[in-house]
Design a protein around this motif. Structure first.
Motif, PDB file in Angstrom:
ATOM      1  N   UNK A 113       0.816  -1.213   0.000  1.00 38.70           N
ATOM      2  CA  UNK A 113       0.000   0.000   0.000  1.00 38.70           C
ATOM      3  C   UNK A 113       0.849   1.262   0.000  1.00 38.70           C
ATOM      4  N   UNK A 114       2.172   1.091   0.207  1.00 44.99           N
ATOM      5  CA  UNK A 114       3.058   2.252   0.210  1.00 44.99           C
ATOM      6  C   UNK A 114       2.987   3.053   1.489  1.00 44.99           C
ATOM      7  N   UNK A 115       2.466   2.445   2.546  1.00 46.16           N
ATOM      8  CA  UNK A 115       2.355   3.085   3.856  1.00 46.16           C
ATOM      9  C   UNK A 115       3.305   2.358   4.805  1.00 46.16           C
ATOM     10  N   UNK A 116       4.046   3.086   5.658  1.00 45.08           N
ATOM     11  CA  UNK A 116       4.919   2.414   6.630  1.00 45.08           C
ATOM     12  C   UNK A 116       4.156   1.355   7.411  1.00 45.08           C
ATOM     13  N   UNK A 117       4.830   0.231   7.667  1.00 46.02           N
ATOM     14  CA  UNK A 117       4.141  -0.947   8.202  1.00 46.02           C
ATOM     15  C   UNK A 117       4.936  -1.530   9.366  1.00 46.02           C
ATOM     16  N   UNK A 118       4.301  -1.623  10.530  1.00 43.53           N
ATOM     17  CA  UNK A 118       4.949  -2.236  11.687  1.00 43.53           C
ATOM     18  C   UNK A 118       5.087  -3.738  11.477  1.00 43.53           C
ATOM     19  N   UNK A 119       6.274  -4.249  11.723  1.00 44.03           N
ATOM     20  CA  UNK A 119       6.475  -5.672  11.485  1.00 44.03           C
ATOM     21  C   UNK A 119       7.511  -6.241  12.437  1.00 44.03           C
ATOM     22  N   UNK A 120       7.706  -7.547  12.343  1.00 43.56           N
ATOM     23  CA  UNK A 120       8.613  -8.286  13.217  1.00 43.56           C
ATOM     24  C   UNK A 120       9.716  -8.923  12.385  1.00 43.56           C
ATOM     25  N   UNK A 121      10.959  -8.649  12.729  1.00 42.44           N
ATOM     26  CA  UNK A 121      12.075  -9.266  12.020  1.00 42.44           C
ATOM     27  C   UNK A 121      12.006 -10.780  12.165  1.00 42.44           C
ATOM     28  N   UNK A 122      12.300 -11.460  11.056  1.00 38.22           N
ATOM     29  CA  UNK A 122      12.299 -12.918  11.106  1.00 38.22           C
ATOM     30  C   UNK A 122      10.943 -13.540  10.884  1.00 38.22           C
ATOM     31  N   UNK A 123       9.923 -12.730  10.510  1.00 32.63           N
ATOM     32  CA  UNK A 123       8.629 -13.355  10.213  1.00 32.63           C
ATOM     33  C   UNK A 123       8.777 -14.238   8.982  1.00 32.63           C
ATOM     34  N   UNK A 124       8.032 -15.308   8.929  1.00 38.41           N
ATOM     35  CA  UNK A 124       8.248 -16.327   7.893  1.00 38.41           C
ATOM     36  C   UNK A 124       7.824 -15.869   6.502  1.00 38.41           C
ATOM     37  N   UNK A 125       6.983 -14.849   6.418  1.00 39.60           N
ATOM     38  CA  UNK A 125       6.627 -14.315   5.097  1.00 39.60           C
ATOM     39  C   UNK A 125       7.815 -13.588   4.495  1.00 39.60           C
ATOM     40  N   UNK A 126       8.575 -12.860   5.323  1.00 41.54           N
ATOM     41  CA  UNK A 126       9.783 -12.203   4.834  1.00 41.54           C
ATOM     42  C   UNK A 126      10.845 -13.228   4.453  1.00 41.54           C
TER      43      UNK A 126
END
Length: 598
Positions: A369-382
């Motif tokens: 969406x081009x909006x900053x997104x809170x996330x977790x390092x090491x998530x399996x999707x990444x």
């Protein structure tokens, strides 16, 4: 406008609160279901129909208006199942009253309902009298829904574009409007005029002569001006906003809609101080619109709630928001990801969440969406995304296409996280003749986008043992920074005890106050903006940065005053708060110097 609890559970991701109302509404707790993924909703409807031995007929994509029908059917099922569980609590026998005791035990100490119940117990009534009292007084939590207004993808039938009412957000709204629920739709991610106008077509959004609304509208906003603009837009159509849900720009989960340096405390103060003006303005506009439409005119002013959410972690913070800012309720999101009784998180992700530290929780650019997104390092999707990049095949197959909104390279919208989009962008990049360093920077900007519309729902599939052949097993997770201070799996009773001050589940003693944490996040955000300006400097950008910094400085001055004049709320931490503000102000002054030297 009394509610059973003084907190609610906001929407989290796509799948993490997808069936939360079934778990918590029987205890009087309000919660929110995301309506992004009708495919996931349909799969859970099938699962729950089987689990509860109810008839199920699949709603396939070959059926007309299938998205809206799936949403309506799922919401009706969740309501039916939740009501049965709630009725079971009220009809409990003396020998099987665990759920009733749990309901009463989780209520806040100041609850009138709890006081009445304890008085009744003191009078030693018969069990039949207790059951009658419970039937008359207990309330079920609201089963609310969330629609991200910008996720309004156009849809096609045999290559012919369908009318606007079949766009994704429009269909989701219709699915909710046609459901049996008497609850609220939370509209988030900004204003969508076409979607707002579409709400006029549904009778349930209009008040009757008594002021009753079958379907209510809640707007998630980041400031007063946005609330006024959007509220008036809807009021002119005869539609009343029943609640403005104020969320921290950065100290929250999911997408981060940062303000221009305006902090949560001053924003809440403006809503508190100008609430009556806001209500009067919107009500006057509403009355004129209803008269013009020849509709029922409510005899009394309709109620308006102001609620707040984002980064709350202690009972002291919770109570301060209720009392100092006079909000009607407080949203507790991220901590509930560690409560399996409330949210749906697969075991591997739950373990990752309990072990997460500050440096693992960050604002990314992974959202398409081009909006900053809170996330977790090491998530399996990444991890899945990186594997595809290393194979030379970046991008997702885009199986669900909910965020296929970009028309930069194609006539029909495609998702910036899709393989199709990234292939086209990389081919164009190859022809730009960039230096190796410049090429690598632009390449990373392209391939960092992640397929979150799938990843944010996969956890529910994994947790319930459902097939993931189409979606894959990669999980996206979007907790707020507050998660770092919650380090264990919790029961529903434990988290409510923490909210109401009966216990403290945070074992660390270095957690900053929610307002200080937000301030620190905004200062870091400003630092990053300053770094970006080095590559695209302009006087306009410089002035924007100066205004951002000034707004932060004004916020610090505001907090100094609040913390000094409301010392009773900050016993034991007052000195630390003032020290934190002084340190932040010194850091901000250094940033002012950097900006002026640009």
């Amino acid at each position: 406008m009394t509610t059973t609890h003084t907190f609610h559970i906001p929407v989290m991701g796509i799948g993490y609160t997808i069936d939360t109302p079934l778990k918590v509404s029987k205890y009087g707790i309000d919660s929110v279901i995301s309506l992004v993924d009708d495919i996931l909703l349909e799969r859970l409807r099938k699962m729950y129909s089987k689990n509860f031995q109810l008839p199920y007929e699949e709603i396939t994509e070959k059926m007309a208006d299938f998205r809206a029908k799936r949403i309506t059917s799922y919401l009706n099922l969740i309501q039916e199942l939740a009501e049965k569980e709630f009725e079971a609590i009220k009809a409990a026998t003396q020998e099987n009253s665990i759920a009733l005791k749990k309901y009463m035990g989780m209520l806040p100490a100041a609850s009138h309902l709890k006081a009445e119940f304890e008085k009744l117990l003191h009078d030693c009534p018969s069990w039949d009298e207790l059951k009658k009292w419970a039937a008359d007084h207990l309330k079920m939590g609201s089963i609310d829904v969330n629609i991200m207004t910008k996720i309004d993808k156009e849809n096609y039938l045999k290559k012919e574009k369908l009318p606007t009412e079949y766009n994704d957000a429009h269909a989701a709204l219709r699915g909710f409007a046609k459901s049996n629920l008497q609850s609220s739709v939370i509209l988030s991610a900004g204003m969508n005029p076409r979607l707002y106008a579409y709400m006029e077509e549904f009778e349930d959004f209009y008040p009757d002569a008594t002021g009753t609304l079958k379907k209510k509208i809640i707007l998630k906003v980041s400031d007063y001006r946005s609330a006024l603009i959007q509220g008036k837009f809807l009021a002119k159509k005869g539609l009343w906003v029943s609640e403005f849900r104020i969320e921290s720009g950065l100290n929250c989960g999911g997408h981060a809609f940062a303000t221009e340096g305006h902090l949560m405390g001053p924003i809440l103060a403006q809503f508190r101080d100008e609430k009556q003006t806001l209500m009067a303005t919107l009500y006057e506009t509403l009355m004129a619109a209803l008269q013009q439409k020849n509709r029922s005119i409510p005899k009394n002013t309709l109620p308006l709630k102001i609620t707040a959410q984002g980064g709350v972690g202690t009972s002291d913070e919770h109570q301060f928001l209720l009392e100092h800012y006079q909000v009607d309720a407080v949203g507790w999101g991220t901590p509930f990801l560690l409560v399996p009784e409330a949210t749906t998180v697969d075991k591997q992700t739950l373990t990752q969440l309990t072990q997460a530290t500050e440096d693992q929780l960050y604002i990314s650019n992974t959202s398409p969406l081009g909006v900053p997104f809170n996330t977790l390092k090491g998530n399996t999707k990444d991890d899945e995304k990186k594997t595809l990049i290393n194979k030379g095949r970046p991008g997702s197959s885009c199986p669900k296409k909910f965020v296929a909104l970009n028309k930069e390279l194609t006539e029909k919208g495609i998702c910036t996280a899709s393989r199709q989009y990234q292939d086209l962008k990389i081919k164009a990049l190859d022809n730009e003749g960039l230096t190796d360093t410049a090429y690598d920077n632009e390449y990373l900007k392209i391939v960092e986008k992640s397929c979150i519309c799938v990843g944010l729902g996969t956890s529910a599939l994994l947790q319930y043992g459902l097939d993931t052949k189409v979606e894959g097993t990669g999980v996206s997770i979007c907790p707020g920074p507050n998660l770092a201070y919650f380090s264990k799996e919790m029961t529903l009773s434990e988290i409510t005890d923490n909210i109401y001050g009966r216990t403290n589940v945070i074992v660390r003693n270095d957690r900053p106050h929610m307002f200080i944490k937000e301030l620190q996040l905004y200062i870091d955000f400003l630092k990053n903006k300053i770094e970006d300006v080095h590559t695209a400097r302009s006087e306009k950008q410089k002035q924007g940065l100066l205004q951002f910094a000034k707004n932060l400085n004004d916020g610090i001055s505001y907090y100094k005053n609040v913390f000094e004049h409301a010392k009773g709320y900050f016993l034991g931490i007052h000195h630390q708060l003032q020290t934190d503000l002084e340190n932040s102000q010194r850091e901000l002054q250094r940033l002012f110097l950097r900006i002026n030297l640009l």
